[in-house]
Design an enzyme around this catalytic site. Structure first.
Site, PDB file in Angstrom:
ATOM      1  N   ARG A   1      40.082  44.068  40.248  1.00 22.05           N
ATOM      2  CA  ARG A   1      40.154  43.703  38.951  1.00 22.05           C
ATOM      3  C   ARG A   1      41.755  43.105  38.788  1.00 22.05           C
ATOM      4  NH1 ARG A   1      35.758  44.950  35.222  1.00 22.05           N
ATOM      5  NH2 ARG A   1      34.026  44.802  36.582  1.00 22.05           N
TER       6      ARG A   1
ATOM      7  N   ARG B   1      41.719  40.984  32.554  1.00 23.06           N
ATOM      8  CA  ARG B   1      42.126  41.333  31.223  1.00 23.06           C
ATOM      9  C   ARG B   1      43.520  41.872  31.189  1.00 23.06           C
ATOM     10  NH1 ARG B   1      37.108  44.188  28.775  1.00 23.06           N
ATOM     11  NH2 ARG B   1      37.287  45.092  30.865  1.00 23.06           N
TER      12      ARG B   1
ATOM     13  N   ARG C   1      41.044  32.318  28.927  1.00 21.05           N
ATOM     14  CA  ARG C   1      39.728  32.645  28.443  1.00 21.05           C
ATOM     15  C   ARG C   1      39.179  32.519  27.081  1.00 21.05           C
ATOM     16  NH1 ARG C   1      36.532  36.665  30.324  1.00 21.05           N
ATOM     17  NH2 ARG C   1      35.369  35.713  28.373  1.00 21.05           N
TER      18      ARG C   1
ATOM     19  N   ASP D   1      31.397  37.728  39.012  1.00 22.93           N
ATOM     20  CA  ASP D   1      30.932  38.894  38.352  1.00 22.93           C
ATOM     21  C   ASP D   1      29.671  39.391  39.402  1.00 22.93           C
ATOM     22  OD1 ASP D   1      31.380  41.151  36.316  1.00 22.93           O
ATOM     23  OD2 ASP D   1      29.287  40.937  36.602  1.00 22.93           O
TER      24      ASP D   1
ATOM     25  N   TYR E   1      21.546  47.628  36.527  1.00 24.23           N
ATOM     26  CA  TYR E   1      21.572  46.678  35.357  1.00 24.23           C
ATOM     27  C   TYR E   1      20.455  45.974  35.053  1.00 24.23           C
ATOM     28  CZ  TYR E   1      26.805  47.163  35.171  1.00 24.23           C
ATOM     29  OH  TYR E   1      28.112  47.876  35.348  1.00 24.23           O
TER      30      TYR E   1
HETATM   31  O1  CP3 Z   1      39.813  40.809  39.750  1.00 22.44           O
HETATM   32  C1  CP3 Z   1      38.743  40.832  40.081  1.00 22.44           C
HETATM   33  O2  CP3 Z   1      38.714  42.009  40.716  1.00 22.44           O
HETATM   34  C2  CP3 Z   1      37.768  40.005  40.369  1.00 22.44           C
HETATM   35  C3  CP3 Z   1      36.557  40.049  39.411  1.00 22.44           C
HETATM   36  C4  CP3 Z   1      35.625  40.734  39.008  1.00 22.44           C
HETATM   37  C5  CP3 Z   1      34.966  41.125  37.847  1.00 22.44           C
HETATM   38  N1  CP3 Z   1      33.918  41.634  37.806  1.00 22.44           N
HETATM   39  C6  CP3 Z   1      35.498  40.182  36.604  1.00 22.44           C
HETATM   40  C7  CP3 Z   1      35.087  40.648  35.243  1.00 22.44           C
HETATM   41  C8  CP3 Z   1      34.857  41.709  39.759  1.00 22.44           C
HETATM   42  C9  CP3 Z   1      35.130  42.021  41.340  1.00 22.44           C
HETATM   43  C10 CP3 Z   1      33.711  42.235  39.370  1.00 22.44           C
HETATM   44  C11 CP3 Z   1      33.028  43.319  39.773  1.00 22.44           C
HETATM   45  C12 CP3 Z   1      31.886  43.889  38.811  1.00 22.44           C
HETATM   46  N2  CP3 Z   1      31.427  43.603  37.551  1.00 22.44           N
HETATM   47  C13 CP3 Z   1      31.641  45.449  38.921  1.00 22.44           C
HETATM   48  C14 CP3 Z   1      31.909  46.042  40.408  1.00 22.44           C
HETATM   49  C15 CP3 Z   1      33.457  46.733  40.240  1.00 22.44           C
HETATM   50  C16 CP3 Z   1      33.674  47.795  39.207  1.00 22.44           C
HETATM   51  O3  CP3 Z   1      34.401  47.394  38.560  1.00 22.44           O
HETATM   52  O4  CP3 Z   1      32.990  48.951  39.559  1.00 22.44           O
HETATM   53  C17 CP3 Z   1      30.867  45.949  38.211  1.00 22.44           C
HETATM   54  C18 CP3 Z   1      30.070  47.245  37.757  1.00 22.44           C
HETATM   55  C19 CP3 Z   1      30.677  44.766  37.004  1.00 22.44           C
HETATM   56  C20 CP3 Z   1      29.676  44.453  36.056  1.00 22.44           C
HETATM   57  C21 CP3 Z   1      30.705  44.300  34.593  1.00 22.44           C
HETATM   58  N3  CP3 Z   1      31.186  43.084  34.614  1.00 22.44           N
HETATM   59  C22 CP3 Z   1      31.387  45.365  33.859  1.00 22.44           C
HETATM   60  C23 CP3 Z   1      31.148  46.682  34.041  1.00 22.44           C
HETATM   61  C24 CP3 Z   1      32.165  44.646  33.066  1.00 22.44           C
HETATM   62  C25 CP3 Z   1      33.098  45.198  32.087  1.00 22.44           C
HETATM   63  C26 CP3 Z   1      32.558  45.266  30.717  1.00 22.44           C
HETATM   64  C27 CP3 Z   1      33.712  45.196  29.626  1.00 22.44           C
HETATM   65  O5  CP3 Z   1      34.037  44.229  28.962  1.00 22.44           O
HETATM   66  O6  CP3 Z   1      34.535  46.337  29.568  1.00 22.44           O
HETATM   67  C28 CP3 Z   1      32.127  43.361  33.504  1.00 22.44           C
HETATM   68  C29 CP3 Z   1      32.837  42.210  32.695  1.00 22.44           C
HETATM   69  C30 CP3 Z   1      34.022  41.549  33.489  1.00 22.44           C
HETATM   70  N4  CP3 Z   1      33.886  41.174  34.759  1.00 22.44           N
HETATM   71  C31 CP3 Z   1      35.109  41.161  33.082  1.00 22.44           C
HETATM   72  C32 CP3 Z   1      35.963  40.704  33.910  1.00 22.44           C
HETATM   73  C33 CP3 Z   1      37.273  40.110  34.113  1.00 22.44           C
HETATM   74  C34 CP3 Z   1      35.617  41.395  31.456  1.00 22.44           C
HETATM   75  C35 CP3 Z   1      35.087  40.395  30.912  1.00 22.44           C
HETATM   76  C36 CP3 Z   1      36.186  39.723  29.772  1.00 22.44           C
HETATM   77  O7  CP3 Z   1      37.159  39.459  30.354  1.00 22.44           O
HETATM   78  O8  CP3 Z   1      35.684  39.232  28.646  1.00 22.44           O
END
Ligand code: CP3
Length: 346
Positions: free
Chosen positions: A31, A35, A44, A80, A155
């Site tokens: 990540r 954010r 974004r 994602d 999910y």
């Molecule tokens: O920088 C990186 O690591 C690359 C981007 C990345 C994202 N999601 C972007 C994202 C990666 C590798 C993921 C993987 C992901 N997504 C996982 C596995 C990694 C982990 O953290 O365990 C999981 C479980 C998800 C599912 C998911 N998508 C979650 C739990 C969330 C967060 C919800 C929240 O907003 O708190 C997301 C959304 C997400 N994926 C965001 C980002 C940057 C946030 C959305 C935003 O910026 O509006």
């Protein structure tokens, strides 16, 4: 005439994952793109998460932001784990502050059969984004990724984020034929998605099984590991290193190693030396508690030093946090952590 060595293949990250000597411990952050960066939040503004993942120029820029800022040893592709499902037509969204939400949860064999297999034609924007990125990244490797079958299934079955994964495990225990079909479907989508990323130029892949820690070793071994093994085997045929990561996996690290990756990602709850003893002759990745960036810098770097020292006992070590960067992280602190790890004498 000899061909010059490919600078990606001889990078610290690629050497570490292959268990070769490194000039410094390579470091990147799960990540890292996202954010915690003001330049990310600006880009974004007014753009939905999935919309941004399907825009090659945005994906390229967001993936590059942390590489420029920190000089990390690898880029992680901005996307994602649910993106490939969206791409094949599953009705889902990523809600800010919530995570992935699925309109019609998967419950029956017909529901599973309704999910198409993924082909490259579903994700032309991924191929384009990676092509652009590889041109910009030069000698920095790009890590592609996919969600592992269990975590993605959670999910799809729950319809959204879940703490207990109760419906998911109810299907696993009570409807094994539906479970098996669903896991095979997701494994196929994940493997095909990784193949697209590698064909487009990703140098390594990570399989995220973030919620596998909800399982006992027995249930993981019986109902989940074979499907993760299938994904990792197809990725292995592409010749790129594979990282296999989960959270809360102290009981599962041996099984996750056996599933066939080259590197096991370790969350912060398991001391790295203990993890190294469990994963066999494999490299490890991790595992600083992501909240240590909120501690004074010297407290954070002292813990980082302990992790680097512990990592010496592994076949190879890639420094990372033990889970993703928390949104409130101060980027300057990650900058200092990157510099500390890269300049730590080996
Ligand atoms: O920088 C990186 O690591 C690359 C981007 C990345 C994202 N999601 C972007 C994202 C990666 C590798 C993921 C993987 C992901 N997504 C996982 C596995 C990694 C982990 O953290 O365990 C999981 C479980 C998800 C599912 C998911 N998508 C979650 C739990 C969330 C967060 C919800 C929240 O907003 O708190 C997301 C959304 C997400 N994926 C965001 C980002 C940057 C946030 C959305 C935003 O910026 O509006």
């Amino acid at each position: 005439m000899s061909t010059p060595a490919n600078p990606i293949l001889t990078s610290a990250f690629m050497r570490a994952v292959r268990g070769e000597p490194v000039p410094h411990t390579p470091v990147w952050f799960m990540r890292q793109a996202g954010r915690s960066l003001p330049e990310y939040r600006k880009l974004r503004e007014g753009v939905g998460m999935l919309e941004s993942c399907m825009d090659p120029d945005l994906v390229t820029e967001i993936t590059l932001q942390p590489v420029r800022r920190y000089g990390v040893d690898a880029a992680i592709f901005f996307s994602d784990i649910v993106l490939p499902l969206k791409a094949v037509g599953v009705d889902l969204d990523i809600k800010p502050g919530v995570g992935p939400v699925v309109a019609t949860p998967v419950r029956t064999l017909d529901d599973v059969a309704a999910i198409p297999d993924l082909t490259p034609e579903h994700v032309p924007f991924i191929t384009q984004a990676i092509g652009q990125l590889v041109a910009e990244l030069g000698s920095t490797p790009l890590i592609g990724f996919a969600g592992a079958p269990f975590t993605v299934a959670s999910y799809l079955v729950e319809g959204g984020p879940s703490r207990e994964h109760a419906l998911t495990k109810a299907m696993m225990f009570g409807a094994p034929e539906v479970w098996d079909a669903l896991m095979r479907k997701i494994a196929g989508v994940a493997a095909a998605y990784l193949e697209v990323q590698v064909a487009a130029g990703a140098s390594a892949v990570q399989l995220f099984d973030s919620w596998a820690g909800a399982l006992t070793p027995r249930d993981y071994a019986t109902h989940v590991q074979p499907h993760s093994t299938a994904v990792l085997a197809r990725a292995g045929a592409l010749g790129v290193p594979r990282i296999h990561f989960g959270v809360n996996t102290a009981n599962l690290l041996g099984l996750m190693g056996e599933a066939g990756g080259d590197v096991v990602g370790v969350d912060w709850r398991t001391p790295l030396d203990v993890a190294i003893g469990q994963v066999g002759d494999r490299a490890v990745q991790g595992n600083l508690d992501p909240t240590l960036v909120f501690a004074p810098t010297e407290v954070m770097t002292a813990r980082a030093a302990e992790i680097i020292e512990a990592g010496r006992a592994a076949r190879g070590h890639v420094f990372n946090l033990g889970h993703g960067v928390l949104p409130s992280t101060d980027p300057d602190q990650l900058q200092r952590l990157t510099e500390f790890v890269q300049s730590y004498p080996l």
